[in-house]
Design a protein around this motif. Structure first.
Motif, PDB file in Angstrom:
ATOM      1  N   ASN A  81       0.721  -1.331  -0.308  1.00  0.00           N
ATOM      2  CA  ASN A  81      -0.083  -0.208  -0.185  1.00  0.00           C
ATOM      3  C   ASN A  81       0.565   1.761   0.270  1.00  0.00           C
ATOM      4  O   ASN A  81       0.952   1.941  -1.063  1.00  0.00           O
ATOM      5  CB  ASN A  81      -1.072  -0.202   1.118  1.00  0.00           C
ATOM      6  CG  ASN A  81      -2.037  -1.134   0.916  1.00  0.00           C
ATOM      7  OD1 ASN A  81      -2.554  -1.300  -0.422  1.00  0.00           O
ATOM      8  ND2 ASN A  81      -2.580  -1.422   2.247  1.00  0.00           N
ATOM      9  N   PHE A  82       1.745   1.278   0.812  1.00  0.00           N
ATOM     10  CA  PHE A  82       2.546   2.609   1.123  1.00  0.00           C
ATOM     11  C   PHE A  82       3.474   3.245  -0.215  1.00  0.00           C
ATOM     12  O   PHE A  82       3.325   4.179  -0.982  1.00  0.00           O
ATOM     13  CB  PHE A  82       4.053   2.184   1.966  1.00  0.00           C
ATOM     14  CG  PHE A  82       4.846   3.385   1.350  1.00  0.00           C
ATOM     15  CD1 PHE A  82       4.678   4.786   2.298  1.00  0.00           C
ATOM     16  CD2 PHE A  82       6.540   3.256   1.647  1.00  0.00           C
ATOM     17  CE1 PHE A  82       5.506   5.847   2.772  1.00  0.00           C
ATOM     18  CE2 PHE A  82       7.265   4.643   1.044  1.00  0.00           C
ATOM     19  CZ  PHE A  82       6.743   5.633   2.159  1.00  0.00           C
ATOM     20  N   GLN A  83       4.137   1.645  -1.308  1.00  0.00           N
ATOM     21  CA  GLN A  83       4.483   1.880  -2.646  1.00  0.00           C
ATOM     22  C   GLN A  83       3.174   2.571  -3.497  1.00  0.00           C
ATOM     23  O   GLN A  83       3.629   2.870  -4.560  1.00  0.00           O
ATOM     24  CB  GLN A  83       5.090   0.593  -2.701  1.00  0.00           C
ATOM     25  CG  GLN A  83       6.323  -0.111  -2.616  1.00  0.00           C
ATOM     26  CD  GLN A  83       6.091  -1.005  -2.838  1.00  0.00           C
ATOM     27  OE1 GLN A  83       5.825  -2.690  -2.681  1.00  0.00           O
ATOM     28  NE2 GLN A  83       7.838  -1.505  -2.902  1.00  0.00           N
ATOM     29  N   LYS A  84       1.954   2.424  -3.608  1.00  0.00           N
ATOM     30  CA  LYS A  84       0.943   2.335  -4.484  1.00  0.00           C
ATOM     31  C   LYS A  84       0.353   3.876  -4.248  1.00  0.00           C
ATOM     32  O   LYS A  84       0.271   4.052  -4.557  1.00  0.00           O
ATOM     33  CB  LYS A  84      -0.911   1.332  -4.129  1.00  0.00           C
ATOM     34  CG  LYS A  84       0.191  -0.134  -4.502  1.00  0.00           C
ATOM     35  CD  LYS A  84      -1.020  -0.917  -4.245  1.00  0.00           C
ATOM     36  CE  LYS A  84      -1.457  -2.531  -4.670  1.00  0.00           C
ATOM     37  NZ  LYS A  84      -2.122  -3.035  -4.416  1.00  0.00           N
ATOM     38  N   ASP A  85       0.195   4.254  -2.840  1.00  0.00           N
ATOM     39  CA  ASP A  85       0.556   5.470  -2.365  1.00  0.00           C
ATOM     40  C   ASP A  85       1.808   6.518  -3.403  1.00  0.00           C
ATOM     41  O   ASP A  85       1.059   7.150  -3.677  1.00  0.00           O
ATOM     42  CB  ASP A  85       0.953   5.994  -0.933  1.00  0.00           C
ATOM     43  CG  ASP A  85      -1.163   5.049   0.115  1.00  0.00           C
ATOM     44  OD1 ASP A  85      -1.968   4.884  -1.039  1.00  0.00           O
ATOM     45  OD2 ASP A  85      -0.560   4.969   1.060  1.00  0.00           O
ATOM     46  N   ILE A  86       2.569   6.201  -3.156  1.00  0.00           N
ATOM     47  CA  ILE A  86       3.618   6.476  -3.916  1.00  0.00           C
ATOM     48  C   ILE A  86       3.575   7.038  -4.881  1.00  0.00           C
ATOM     49  O   ILE A  86       3.483   7.723  -6.230  1.00  0.00           O
ATOM     50  CB  ILE A  86       5.287   6.280  -3.523  1.00  0.00           C
ATOM     51  CG1 ILE A  86       5.473   6.235  -1.938  1.00  0.00           C
ATOM     52  CG2 ILE A  86       6.411   6.928  -4.328  1.00  0.00           C
ATOM     53  CD1 ILE A  86       6.822   5.437  -1.134  1.00  0.00           C
ATOM     54  N   LEU A  87       3.722   5.485  -5.885  1.00  0.00           N
ATOM     55  CA  LEU A  87       3.035   5.731  -7.406  1.00  0.00           C
ATOM     56  C   LEU A  87       1.920   6.553  -7.871  1.00  0.00           C
ATOM     57  O   LEU A  87       2.063   7.165  -8.490  1.00  0.00           O
ATOM     58  CB  LEU A  87       2.140   4.541  -7.786  1.00  0.00           C
ATOM     59  CG  LEU A  87       2.500   4.249  -9.114  1.00  0.00           C
ATOM     60  CD1 LEU A  87       3.463   4.848  -9.791  1.00  0.00           C
ATOM     61  CD2 LEU A  87       2.175   2.906  -8.880  1.00  0.00           C
ATOM     62  N   TYR A  88       0.695   6.832  -6.919  1.00  0.00           N
ATOM     63  CA  TYR A  88      -0.153   7.536  -7.017  1.00  0.00           C
ATOM     64  C   TYR A  88      -0.185   9.253  -7.172  1.00  0.00           C
ATOM     65  O   TYR A  88      -0.568  10.007  -7.579  1.00  0.00           O
ATOM     66  CB  TYR A  88      -1.746   6.934  -6.550  1.00  0.00           C
ATOM     67  CG  TYR A  88      -1.893   5.407  -6.609  1.00  0.00           C
ATOM     68  CD1 TYR A  88      -2.578   5.244  -8.255  1.00  0.00           C
ATOM     69  CD2 TYR A  88      -2.427   4.925  -5.320  1.00  0.00           C
ATOM     70  CE1 TYR A  88      -2.738   3.531  -8.497  1.00  0.00           C
ATOM     71  CE2 TYR A  88      -2.993   3.399  -5.936  1.00  0.00           C
ATOM     72  CZ  TYR A  88      -3.144   3.349  -7.104  1.00  0.00           C
ATOM     73  OH  TYR A  88      -3.294   1.562  -6.905  1.00  0.00           O
ATOM     74  N   GLU A  89       0.719   9.445  -5.911  1.00  0.00           N
ATOM     75  CA  GLU A  89       1.138  11.029  -5.931  1.00  0.00           C
ATOM     76  C   GLU A  89       1.881  11.304  -6.619  1.00  0.00           C
ATOM     77  O   GLU A  89       1.526  11.936  -7.642  1.00  0.00           O
ATOM     78  CB  GLU A  89       1.842  10.418  -5.016  1.00  0.00           C
ATOM     79  CG  GLU A  89       0.982  10.705  -3.371  1.00  0.00           C
ATOM     80  CD  GLU A  89       1.427  11.394  -1.631  1.00  0.00           C
ATOM     81  OE1 GLU A  89       3.191  11.863  -2.056  1.00  0.00           O
ATOM     82  OE2 GLU A  89       1.247  10.153  -0.878  1.00  0.00           O
ATOM     83  N   LEU A  90       2.313  10.510  -7.626  1.00  0.00           N
ATOM     84  CA  LEU A  90       3.292  10.631  -8.988  1.00  0.00           C
ATOM     85  C   LEU A  90       2.712  10.762  -9.897  1.00  0.00           C
ATOM     86  O   LEU A  90       2.983  11.849 -10.483  1.00  0.00           O
ATOM     87  CB  LEU A  90       4.602   9.344  -8.923  1.00  0.00           C
ATOM     88  CG  LEU A  90       5.581   9.886 -10.089  1.00  0.00           C
ATOM     89  CD1 LEU A  90       6.496  10.736  -9.855  1.00  0.00           C
ATOM     90  CD2 LEU A  90       6.853   8.555  -9.973  1.00  0.00           C
TER      91      LEU A  90
END
Length: 109
Positions: free
Chosen positions: A88-97
């Motif tokens: 989930n942390f990686q997905k959040d970063i990706l979505y922000e990017l």
């Protein structure tokens, strides 16, 4: 897109040689080549094995879309599969990017 064309596209995208893929499926390379050149059609069990080995759905492999509204490229499917493996942390970063890139492209228009 014909089955063989889709299969060739997937093998190229995943950088799998026809020889290696035929060996993984325990089939003759000439049989696989017949599928890729659209000279032969695999039976259902072979289609299931190909889809499983390539980690794609049978619908995707057969280029079938029930709604015909969305067609994914191999690259798009690859991204989706990578996202599904993220925490989930990686997905959040990706979505922000992605949101940052989207906002930047809107400003540049």
């Amino acid at each position: 897109m014909a089955f063989g064309d889709k299969l060739k596209e997937l093998l190229d995208e995943k950088e799998i040689s026809q020889k290696d893929f035929a060996a993984a499926l325990n089939m003759a390379p000439t049989t696989l080549n017949g599928y890729i050149k659209n000279n032969r059609q695999p039976d259902f069990e072979t289609i299931k094995n190909i889809a499983t080995t390539l980690n794609v759905s049978i619908d995707f492999l057969l280029d079938y879309n029930k709604n015909n509204n969305i067609t994914l490229s191999v690259q798009e499917l690859s991204l989706i599969l990578k996202i599904r493996k993220m925490n989930n942390f990686q997905k959040d970063i990706l979505y922000e990017l992605v949101n940052i890139i989207e906002k930047k492209s809107i400003k540049e228009r």
